[in-house]
Design a protein around this motif. Structure first.
Motif, mmCIF file in Angstrom:
data_model
loop_
_atom_site.group_PDB
_atom_site.id
_atom_site.type_symbol
_atom_site.label_atom_id
_atom_site.label_comp_id
_atom_site.label_asym_id
_atom_site.label_seq_id
_atom_site.Cartn_x
_atom_site.Cartn_y
_atom_site.Cartn_z
ATOM 1 N N SER A 64 10.619 8.272 -5.058
ATOM 2 C CA SER A 64 9.692 7.344 -4.591
ATOM 3 C C SER A 64 10.354 6.559 -3.459
ATOM 4 O O SER A 64 9.577 6.043 -2.540
ATOM 5 C CB SER A 64 9.130 6.482 -5.774
ATOM 6 N N VAL A 65 11.574 5.905 -3.744
ATOM 7 C CA VAL A 65 12.107 5.149 -2.693
ATOM 8 C C VAL A 65 12.359 6.091 -1.645
ATOM 9 O O VAL A 65 12.022 5.520 -0.275
ATOM 10 C CB VAL A 65 13.718 4.793 -3.214
ATOM 11 N N THR A 66 12.960 7.014 -1.565
ATOM 12 C CA THR A 66 13.241 7.806 -0.235
ATOM 13 C C THR A 66 11.842 8.293 0.302
ATOM 14 O O THR A 66 11.845 8.267 1.636
ATOM 15 C CB THR A 66 14.005 9.191 -0.796
ATOM 16 N N ALA A 67 10.712 8.495 -0.222
ATOM 17 C CA ALA A 67 9.373 8.925 0.080
ATOM 18 C C ALA A 67 8.913 7.640 0.968
ATOM 19 O O ALA A 67 8.247 7.695 2.211
ATOM 20 C CB ALA A 67 8.573 9.302 -0.643
ATOM 21 N N THR A 68 9.345 6.669 0.471
ATOM 22 C CA THR A 68 8.680 5.270 1.047
ATOM 23 C C THR A 68 9.619 4.915 2.379
ATOM 24 O O THR A 68 8.716 4.956 3.553
ATOM 25 C CB THR A 68 8.820 4.132 0.277
ATOM 26 N N ALA A 69 10.692 5.324 2.214
ATOM 27 C CA ALA A 69 11.540 5.027 3.487
ATOM 28 C C ALA A 69 11.424 6.161 4.579
ATOM 29 O O ALA A 69 11.364 5.726 5.845
ATOM 30 C CB ALA A 69 13.149 5.305 3.167
ATOM 31 N N ALA A 70 11.175 7.550 4.105
ATOM 32 C CA ALA A 70 10.719 8.278 5.045
ATOM 33 C C ALA A 70 9.568 8.409 5.588
ATOM 34 O O ALA A 70 9.508 8.691 7.083
ATOM 35 C CB ALA A 70 10.961 9.693 4.517
ATOM 36 N N SER A 71 8.557 7.647 5.107
ATOM 37 C CA SER A 71 7.256 7.462 5.737
ATOM 38 C C SER A 71 7.414 6.340 6.875
ATOM 39 O O SER A 71 6.700 6.521 7.741
ATOM 40 C CB SER A 71 5.947 6.901 4.733
ATOM 41 N N THR A 127 0.864 -1.226 0.053
ATOM 42 C CA THR A 127 -0.009 0.110 0.067
ATOM 43 C C THR A 127 0.915 1.281 0.021
ATOM 44 O O THR A 127 0.615 2.353 -0.458
ATOM 45 C CB THR A 127 -0.915 -0.190 1.199
ATOM 46 N N THR A 128 1.978 1.176 0.664
ATOM 47 C CA THR A 128 2.920 2.431 0.886
ATOM 48 C C THR A 128 3.498 2.769 -0.898
ATOM 49 O O THR A 128 3.482 3.774 -1.190
ATOM 50 C CB THR A 128 3.991 2.148 1.565
ATOM 51 N N ILE A 129 3.904 1.523 -1.578
ATOM 52 C CA ILE A 129 4.623 1.725 -2.764
ATOM 53 C C ILE A 129 3.267 2.421 -3.710
ATOM 54 O O ILE A 129 3.491 3.326 -4.301
ATOM 55 C CB ILE A 129 4.924 0.324 -3.379
ATOM 56 N N CYS A 130 2.258 1.830 -3.620
ATOM 57 C CA CYS A 130 1.022 2.224 -4.371
ATOM 58 C C CYS A 130 0.786 3.675 -4.143
ATOM 59 O O CYS A 130 0.160 4.382 -5.062
ATOM 60 C CB CYS A 130 -0.298 1.420 -4.088
ATOM 61 N N ALA A 131 0.937 4.065 -2.701
ATOM 62 C CA ALA A 131 0.437 5.612 -2.420
ATOM 63 C C ALA A 131 1.510 6.439 -3.137
ATOM 64 O O ALA A 131 1.168 7.628 -3.761
ATOM 65 C CB ALA A 131 0.497 5.750 -0.866
ATOM 66 N N VAL A 132 2.796 6.054 -3.121
ATOM 67 C CA VAL A 132 3.938 6.974 -3.751
ATOM 68 C C VAL A 132 3.691 7.118 -5.220
ATOM 69 O O VAL A 132 3.848 8.139 -5.679
ATOM 70 C CB VAL A 132 5.249 6.184 -3.233
ATOM 71 N N VAL A 133 3.458 5.956 -5.740
ATOM 72 C CA VAL A 133 3.440 5.792 -7.371
ATOM 73 C C VAL A 133 2.112 6.748 -7.770
ATOM 74 O O VAL A 133 2.234 7.442 -8.642
ATOM 75 C CB VAL A 133 3.208 4.326 -7.980
#
Length: 476
Positions: free
Chosen positions: A378-385, A101-107
């Protein structure tokens, strides 16, 4: 006869949903009263706002007081009640759901901001000097995330978090961050990740001890139940608490015209993304997994969602979320493990917002981003969240590392700060909703394993009743 039946049914509905309706009234009432007070006087001093916010602060402090004992007791008792293979299955299913769900949100956020382009042709507003003074690299944030998983002192972990600090060399200008002096500090705020890790390990240990560990298991189960009773007392104050919290935030807005004029398209982009993710992406994932639409469950979460919006904190809302899912018949062993973990690491709304914000600021600055930059965001936003604390406006802190990915200064965070307080409440609501639906989904996938994991001979009557309620609810 028909009128009497309808009347009694209506009364039952009101009694069952009274707290939810009062909390929603508190949110709407706080907004209306805040707007009326704002129109009556353009300038409200900080002290006046503080007085008006005081009842809401007390409510928020009560909720936060419950977090540590509830988190530790809930996770430990839930894991201890399962065998090692079952707890591993539940953890794996929860993490896969959260990661997906996190990856889907970022994309989704990146697609929207690249399509709508809210920052194209925009005017860059003046920066507030010194608004963000902490320098940090993405690698430092990720390493701190792992460090916090293993706190050196459990008592300290209930109060402080570890973080890396980069200090510029003396008498040096234009020095890259990689050459800054590396120091560290413990900042105020509960290290939830460390407490979750310890609780999981302690729960696994109790489960392996079997008969010897039963007294410890009973202690944590009793503590968890006691904390939920206290939570049930506190949540009756939520209508008043969220009323004053929302009202005070309305009064803190400097200018509605400036907020809408400069950041209207950005605000709209984030809101569209949150709505599509919450009621589109998550709904599709939920339906594909359970073969049921989630909207019936969401309708039962009114109290939870209203509290999440009012407090702006997924951690503070956690006790209410657990209580709501218990009332819905979800297995407590799943609820008490998945919800605390989700409130810690699952921040879909934050991930979407940080991806949109970084690309929006880049568009304002006229910086064209390559495909590699977008992937990095996208990778950084996922890690930051994952690293974002479950507290109000924690996303602004982790936003710095996302901006660093596209070469933007940390001070650019001030561009979006005017609307962040409101967006923070919407993205917290989506975070909490995603956690709750994830728990229901994991419960559905694990129901057969849970049924086999429960020793029928040793089970308490209420455990059998809860299991039957869950199994029956899924089969409806």
């Amino acid at each position: 006869m028909s009128n009497t039946t309808n009347s009694s049914g209506c009364m039952r509905f009101i009694r069952r949903n009274l707290l939810t309706m009062l909390t929603i009234v508190g949110v709407l009432g706080g907004t209306v009263v805040g707007l009326l007070l704002k129109m009556s006087s353009e300038h409200w001093t900080q002290r006046e706002v503080m007085y008006l916010q005081y009842p809401g602060d007390l409510f928020l402090r009560m909720l936060k007081c419950l977090i540590v004992p509830l988190l530790v007791s809930s996770i430990t008792s839930a894991i201890g009640a399962l065998d090692l293979s079952m707890s591993g299955k539940i953890a794996t299913r929860a993490i896969i759901y959260y990661f997906t769900t996190t990856i889907c949100a970022v994309v989704l956020g990146i697609i929207l901001v690249c399509s709508i382009r809210p920052g194209s042709g925009g005017m860059v507003k003046e920066m507030g000097k010194g608004a963000v003074t902490r320098h940090v690299l993405t690698s430092d944030t990720l390493l701190d995330l792992v460090r916090n998983l293993f706190p050196p002192n459990l008592v300290q972990a209930t109060i402080f978090q570890y973080r890396t600090i980069l200090v510029p060399p003396p008498n040096a200008t234009n020095v890259p961050l990689q050459q800054y002096k590396i120091t560290s500090e413990f900042t105020q705020g509960t290290n939830v990740l460390g407490l979750v890790m310890f609780s999981v390990i302690l729960g696994v240990t109790i489960g392996k001890m079997r008969e010897t560990g039963k007294p410890l298991q009973e202690f944590f189960s009793a503590l968890s139940e006691a904390m939920m009773i206290i939570t049930s007392w506190v949540i009756w104050m939520s209508p008043i608490g969220v009323f004053f919290l929302v009202m005070s935030k309305i009064l803190e807005i400097d200018s509605f015209a400036e907020m809408i004029g400069q950041l209207g398209f950005y605000f709209m982009t984030v809101m569209i993304g949150l709505f599509l993710h919450g009621f589109g992406t998550i709904a599709v994932i939920f339906f594909l997994t359970t073969r049921r639409l989630p909207f019936g469950y969401i309708a039962q979460m009114g109290q939870v969602l209203a509290t999440a919006f009012g407090t702006g904190s997924s951690s503070a809302t956690m006790p209410i979320t657990i209580g709501c899912l218990d009332d819905m018949g979800i297995d407590p062993r799943v609820t008490r493990f998945v919800i605390p973990v989700g409130a810690t690491i699952n921040m879909d709304g934050t991930a979407l917002y940080e991806a949109v914000a970084a690309l929006f600021i880049a568009q304002l600055r006229g910086i064209s981003l390559t495909f590699g930059h977008i992937v990095a965001v996208s990778v950084t936003a996922t890690a930051a969240s994952i690293g974002a604390a479950g507290i109000p406006q924690a996303g602004l802190v982790t936003m710095v590392m996302v901006l660093d990915t596209v070469g933007l200064p940390a001070e650019d965070v001030t561009i979006i700060i005017a609307v962040d307080w409101l967006l923070d409440r919407f993205r917290t609501t989506i975070n909490v909703m995603c956690d709750a639906l994830g728990t229901i989904l994991v419960n559905h996938l694990s129901r057969r394993d849970l049924k086999g994991n429960l020793d029928i001979d040793d089970a308490e009557p209420h455990e059998l009743q809860e299991l039957g309620a869950v199994d029956g609810q899924i089969k409806e």
